[in-house]
Design a protein around this motif. Sequence first.
Motif, PDB file in Angstrom:
ATOM      1  N   GLY A  43      -3.598  -4.450  -5.038  1.00  0.00           N
ATOM      2  CA  GLY A  43      -2.822  -3.805  -3.993  1.00  0.00           C
ATOM      3  C   GLY A  43      -3.746  -3.199  -2.965  1.00  0.00           C
ATOM      4  O   GLY A  43      -4.975  -3.204  -3.136  1.00  0.00           O
ATOM      5  N   LEU A  44      -3.136  -2.709  -1.918  1.00  0.00           N
ATOM      6  CA  LEU A  44      -3.922  -2.089  -0.855  1.00  0.00           C
ATOM      7  C   LEU A  44      -3.920  -0.580  -1.098  1.00  0.00           C
ATOM      8  O   LEU A  44      -2.902   0.078  -0.888  1.00  0.00           O
ATOM      9  CB  LEU A  44      -3.298  -2.406   0.510  1.00  0.00           C
ATOM     10  N   ASN A  45      -5.030  -0.055  -1.589  1.00  0.00           N
ATOM     11  CA  ASN A  45      -5.165   1.401  -1.734  1.00  0.00           C
ATOM     12  C   ASN A  45      -6.649   1.752  -1.663  1.00  0.00           C
ATOM     13  O   ASN A  45      -7.513   0.857  -1.637  1.00  0.00           O
ATOM     14  CB  ASN A  45      -4.513   1.903  -3.028  1.00  0.00           C
ATOM     15  N   ALA A  46      -6.946   3.034  -1.637  1.00  0.00           N
ATOM     16  CA  ALA A  46      -8.335   3.470  -1.441  1.00  0.00           C
ATOM     17  C   ALA A  46      -9.230   2.910  -2.542  1.00  0.00           C
ATOM     18  O   ALA A  46     -10.342   2.437  -2.283  1.00  0.00           O
ATOM     19  CB  ALA A  46      -8.389   4.987  -1.406  1.00  0.00           C
ATOM     20  N   GLY A  47      -8.731   2.919  -3.797  1.00  0.00           N
ATOM     21  CA  GLY A  47      -9.539   2.455  -4.920  1.00  0.00           C
ATOM     22  C   GLY A  47      -9.930   0.990  -4.812  1.00  0.00           C
ATOM     23  O   GLY A  47     -10.963   0.565  -5.344  1.00  0.00           O
ATOM     24  N   GLN A  48      -9.101   0.188  -4.143  1.00  0.00           N
ATOM     25  CA  GLN A  48      -9.395  -1.255  -4.059  1.00  0.00           C
ATOM     26  C   GLN A  48      -9.978  -1.656  -2.703  1.00  0.00           C
ATOM     27  O   GLN A  48     -10.175  -2.848  -2.452  1.00  0.00           O
ATOM     28  CB  GLN A  48      -8.128  -2.066  -4.342  1.00  0.00           C
ATOM     29  N   ALA A  49     -10.235  -0.666  -1.837  1.00  0.00           N
ATOM     30  CA  ALA A  49     -10.711  -0.997  -0.484  1.00  0.00           C
ATOM     31  C   ALA A  49     -12.002  -1.816  -0.534  1.00  0.00           C
ATOM     32  O   ALA A  49     -12.154  -2.816   0.177  1.00  0.00           O
ATOM     33  CB  ALA A  49     -10.900   0.273   0.333  1.00  0.00           C
ATOM     34  N   GLY A  50     -12.938  -1.384  -1.413  1.00  0.00           N
ATOM     35  CA  GLY A  50     -14.219  -2.096  -1.513  1.00  0.00           C
ATOM     36  C   GLY A  50     -14.022  -3.536  -1.940  1.00  0.00           C
ATOM     37  O   GLY A  50     -14.630  -4.469  -1.394  1.00  0.00           O
ATOM     38  N   GLN A  51     -13.113  -3.727  -2.899  1.00  0.00           N
ATOM     39  CA  GLN A  51     -12.828  -5.079  -3.416  1.00  0.00           C
ATOM     40  C   GLN A  51     -12.272  -5.980  -2.304  1.00  0.00           C
ATOM     41  O   GLN A  51     -12.675  -7.141  -2.172  1.00  0.00           O
ATOM     42  CB  GLN A  51     -11.816  -4.937  -4.540  1.00  0.00           C
ATOM     43  N   TRP A  52     -11.373  -5.424  -1.484  1.00  0.00           N
ATOM     44  CA  TRP A  52     -10.784  -6.229  -0.399  1.00  0.00           C
ATOM     45  C   TRP A  52     -11.823  -6.509   0.683  1.00  0.00           C
ATOM     46  O   TRP A  52     -11.867  -7.619   1.227  1.00  0.00           O
ATOM     47  CB  TRP A  52      -9.573  -5.530   0.206  1.00  0.00           C
ATOM     48  N   TYR A  94       2.973  -5.660   3.939  1.00  0.00           N
ATOM     49  CA  TYR A  94       2.040  -4.793   3.216  1.00  0.00           C
ATOM     50  C   TYR A  94       2.713  -3.516   2.719  1.00  0.00           C
ATOM     51  O   TYR A  94       3.675  -3.034   3.298  1.00  0.00           O
ATOM     52  CB  TYR A  94       0.848  -4.427   4.128  1.00  0.00           C
ATOM     53  N   ARG A  95       2.151  -2.949   1.662  1.00  0.00           N
ATOM     54  CA  ARG A  95       2.628  -1.682   1.127  1.00  0.00           C
ATOM     55  C   ARG A  95       1.451  -1.010   0.450  1.00  0.00           C
ATOM     56  O   ARG A  95       0.685  -1.659  -0.265  1.00  0.00           O
ATOM     57  CB  ARG A  95       3.728  -1.957   0.106  1.00  0.00           C
ATOM     58  N   TYR A  96       1.300   0.284   0.658  1.00  0.00           N
ATOM     59  CA  TYR A  96       0.178   1.010   0.074  1.00  0.00           C
ATOM     60  C   TYR A  96       0.418   1.202  -1.424  1.00  0.00           C
ATOM     61  O   TYR A  96       1.511   1.564  -1.840  1.00  0.00           O
ATOM     62  CB  TYR A  96       0.025   2.381   0.759  1.00  0.00           C
ATOM     63  N   GLY A  97      -0.606   0.953  -2.241  1.00  0.00           N
ATOM     64  CA  GLY A  97      -0.489   1.183  -3.674  1.00  0.00           C
ATOM     65  C   GLY A  97      -1.030   0.012  -4.461  1.00  0.00           C
ATOM     66  O   GLY A  97      -1.768  -0.833  -3.934  1.00  0.00           O
ATOM     67  N   ALA A  98      -0.675  -0.032  -5.754  1.00  0.00           N
ATOM     68  CA  ALA A  98      -1.112  -1.128  -6.627  1.00  0.00           C
ATOM     69  C   ALA A  98       0.018  -1.407  -7.601  1.00  0.00           C
ATOM     70  O   ALA A  98       0.794  -0.497  -7.930  1.00  0.00           O
ATOM     71  CB  ALA A  98      -2.376  -0.725  -7.377  1.00  0.00           C
ATOM     72  N   PHE A 120       6.761  -3.252 -10.075  1.00  0.00           N
ATOM     73  CA  PHE A 120       6.137  -2.164 -10.837  1.00  0.00           C
ATOM     74  C   PHE A 120       4.979  -1.624 -10.010  1.00  0.00           C
ATOM     75  O   PHE A 120       4.211  -2.412  -9.430  1.00  0.00           O
ATOM     76  CB  PHE A 120       5.603  -2.686 -12.172  1.00  0.00           C
ATOM     77  N   ALA A 121       4.821  -0.296  -9.963  1.00  0.00           N
ATOM     78  CA  ALA A 121       3.735   0.270  -9.158  1.00  0.00           C
ATOM     79  C   ALA A 121       3.117   1.479  -9.839  1.00  0.00           C
ATOM     80  O   ALA A 121       3.821   2.294 -10.445  1.00  0.00           O
ATOM     81  CB  ALA A 121       4.256   0.669  -7.777  1.00  0.00           C
ATOM     82  N   GLY A 122       1.794   1.562  -9.756  1.00  0.00           N
ATOM     83  CA  GLY A 122       1.084   2.721 -10.289  1.00  0.00           C
ATOM     84  C   GLY A 122      -0.401   2.544 -10.065  1.00  0.00           C
ATOM     85  O   GLY A 122      -0.886   1.413 -10.001  1.00  0.00           O
ATOM     86  N   PRO A 123      -1.160   3.627  -9.947  1.00  0.00           N
ATOM     87  CA  PRO A 123      -2.598   3.505  -9.710  1.00  0.00           C
ATOM     88  C   PRO A 123      -3.274   2.827 -10.908  1.00  0.00           C
ATOM     89  O   PRO A 123      -2.802   2.959 -12.039  1.00  0.00           O
ATOM     90  CB  PRO A 123      -3.060   4.966  -9.564  1.00  0.00           C
ATOM     91  N   GLY A 124      -4.321   2.057 -10.636  1.00  0.00           N
ATOM     92  CA  GLY A 124      -5.051   1.394 -11.721  1.00  0.00           C
ATOM     93  C   GLY A 124      -4.284   0.240 -12.335  1.00  0.00           C
ATOM     94  O   GLY A 124      -4.578  -0.224 -13.425  1.00  0.00           O
ATOM     95  N   SER A 125      -3.256  -0.263 -11.615  1.00  0.00           N
ATOM     96  CA  SER A 125      -2.440  -1.352 -12.161  1.00  0.00           C
ATOM     97  C   SER A 125      -2.928  -2.692 -11.623  1.00  0.00           C
ATOM     98  O   SER A 125      -4.089  -3.037 -11.785  1.00  0.00           O
ATOM     99  CB  SER A 125      -0.987  -1.072 -11.801  1.00  0.00           C
ATOM    100  N   GLY A 126      -2.041  -3.441 -10.932  1.00  0.00           N
ATOM    101  CA  GLY A 126      -2.442  -4.751 -10.401  1.00  0.00           C
ATOM    102  C   GLY A 126      -3.167  -4.618  -9.073  1.00  0.00           C
ATOM    103  O   GLY A 126      -3.574  -3.520  -8.672  1.00  0.00           O
TER     104      GLY A 126
END
Length: 499
Positions: A285-294, A347-351, A277-283
């Motif tokens: 993942g590697l995406n711009a929104g989670q870059a800070g967290q990683w 790796y795959r871009y998204g969440a 399952f994939a979508g922004p704001g989900s689990g």
Amino acid sequence: MPAAAYDFIVIGAGSAGCAVAAGLAARQAGSVLVLEAGPSDRWPLVRMPFGLVWMLGGRRDWRYRSAPMAGIGGRSIAIPRGRMLGGSGSINSMVWFRGRAEDFDGWAVPGWSFADVEPAFAEVEAAIRPAPLAGAHPLTVGLSGLFGANAPTHPTPERESAGVFRFNMRNGRRWSAADAFLRPALAAGVQVLQNCEVARIGLKRDRAREVVLADGVVLTARKGIVLSAGSIGSPALLLASGIGPAEDLKAAGRDVAIPADGVGANLHDHPGAGLHFAGPGSGYGLNAGQAGQWLAAPLRYALMRSGVLASPTVEGGAFFNARGEDGPPDVQSHFIPFLLNWEGGRYRYGAGYFADICLCRPKSRGRLRLTKQGLEIDLGLFADPSDLDIMVAGLQRLRSLLAEAEFGARRAPEIFPGPAIASDEAIAAHIRARAGTAYHPVGTLAMGGPVTERLALRGVDGLWVADASVMPAVTSANTNAPAMMIGHRAGAMIAEDAA
Ligand SMILES: Cc1cc2nc3c(=O)[nH]c(=O)nc-3n(C[C@H](O)[C@H](O)[C@H](O)COP(=O)(O)OP(=O)(O)OC[C@H]3O[C@@H](n4cnc5c(N)ncnc54)[C@H](O)[C@@H]3O)c2cc1C
């Protein structure tokens, strides 16, 4: 250089082998040497739960591959196995389940009913202290209500249930059999040699006497040898020693030391296949929104042992009946709140998130044998067609269950195989094209087959087997806890029987 002779030599410092060594030491059965092919487990990626992602396929993995299997369209699949202190228990997701009480009763091996093994599980758990994952992702927590208010608080293979699993972690770090059993045993005088691969077992008439290392060094075991090299490694070592089915050994051009039908037979594993399952704001993942967290993750893990790197990837899941019928669960689902790459590559871009279906009690059987080309590992996936039928029903029901889970705004659409793959036939084709296993191979030296209920190899004196290979049938959930239970009981049995 080790001394040349010991009372006991344990081959393999894995989940079971570590417990065997501790058990022999606790009973002061004699001097004990543990031989491990791999290196130490003192390595940051072993300690850090998320580290397993980078260890798979690396130098701490044996990196076996299966033979091509007809049931999965002639594909060959990866069979990871840990190669270091702690064995596969140092590379695994640390999910902790005993299995179902009925699994052990169903083995029908004298001395191994659930009532017989339950005290050993309790003792192992006193040393391991498994606990529900702290800081599980909200998506994983969202599974908890799936089977209503009367469902058990923690998932169990005994009943339909879902939620966050228990893990053998302490303070956000892996706590394996090497930590719980081997290290205390070293303090009690057990010796361990790492980076020390065993090539074969040497027999003097019908007695196992010697262990021959890959570099040619020969060590003597005065009282006995315990084979704890795992479901692949243990039968492979016997075959390399000329102990196994005579026809196969001859066909492979090997001398037959002791004919032993059943060595390598009955190989099976939990087949598994899943949904992405994939979508922004989900689990995760590697995406711009989670870059800070990683970016902050290493520091957060180092200081607080929390955050994404404290996740063992599998965080929870469910047990249920594939067709929604009464009776005990026949499938287990592992839930990973991460976007996994279904197109190969890490790796795959998204969440997003992933959930699979594994068959609790596969009927299919394969086998491991030696050929002229080397070791052939046939897991026999879907050799029995009823296994695939349950998987298809399970995947259908998994979809409806996930649609009911309390995922809130984190819910994402199924992206692979996707809703267009809806008929039973299409799902069966998807499973055949994609199925792997839960990495739980067992059964290749089963009790009741080549091994007795006291774990002695039939036809050879002074040789015992203690690891997941002795399970006549796989338990209904993950196999690490049962492997440690077997090792724990083996220490006591062998100390007694060798005396
Ligand atoms: C990637 C992965 C994830 C898993 N996730 C889970 C999970 O979350 N929960 C769970 O319950 N189970 C899980 N499992 C399964 C579980 O870890 C195993 O069932 C269990 O560790 C098996 O224990 P064992 O003692 O039989 O073998 P192992 O732990 O594999 O030990 C065998 C040891 O013998 C050594 N060895 C082999 N051959 C030789 C040789 N010739 N000479 C010297 N040493 C040798 C190996 O290096 C290894 O250290 C997972 C397994 C894998 C691989």
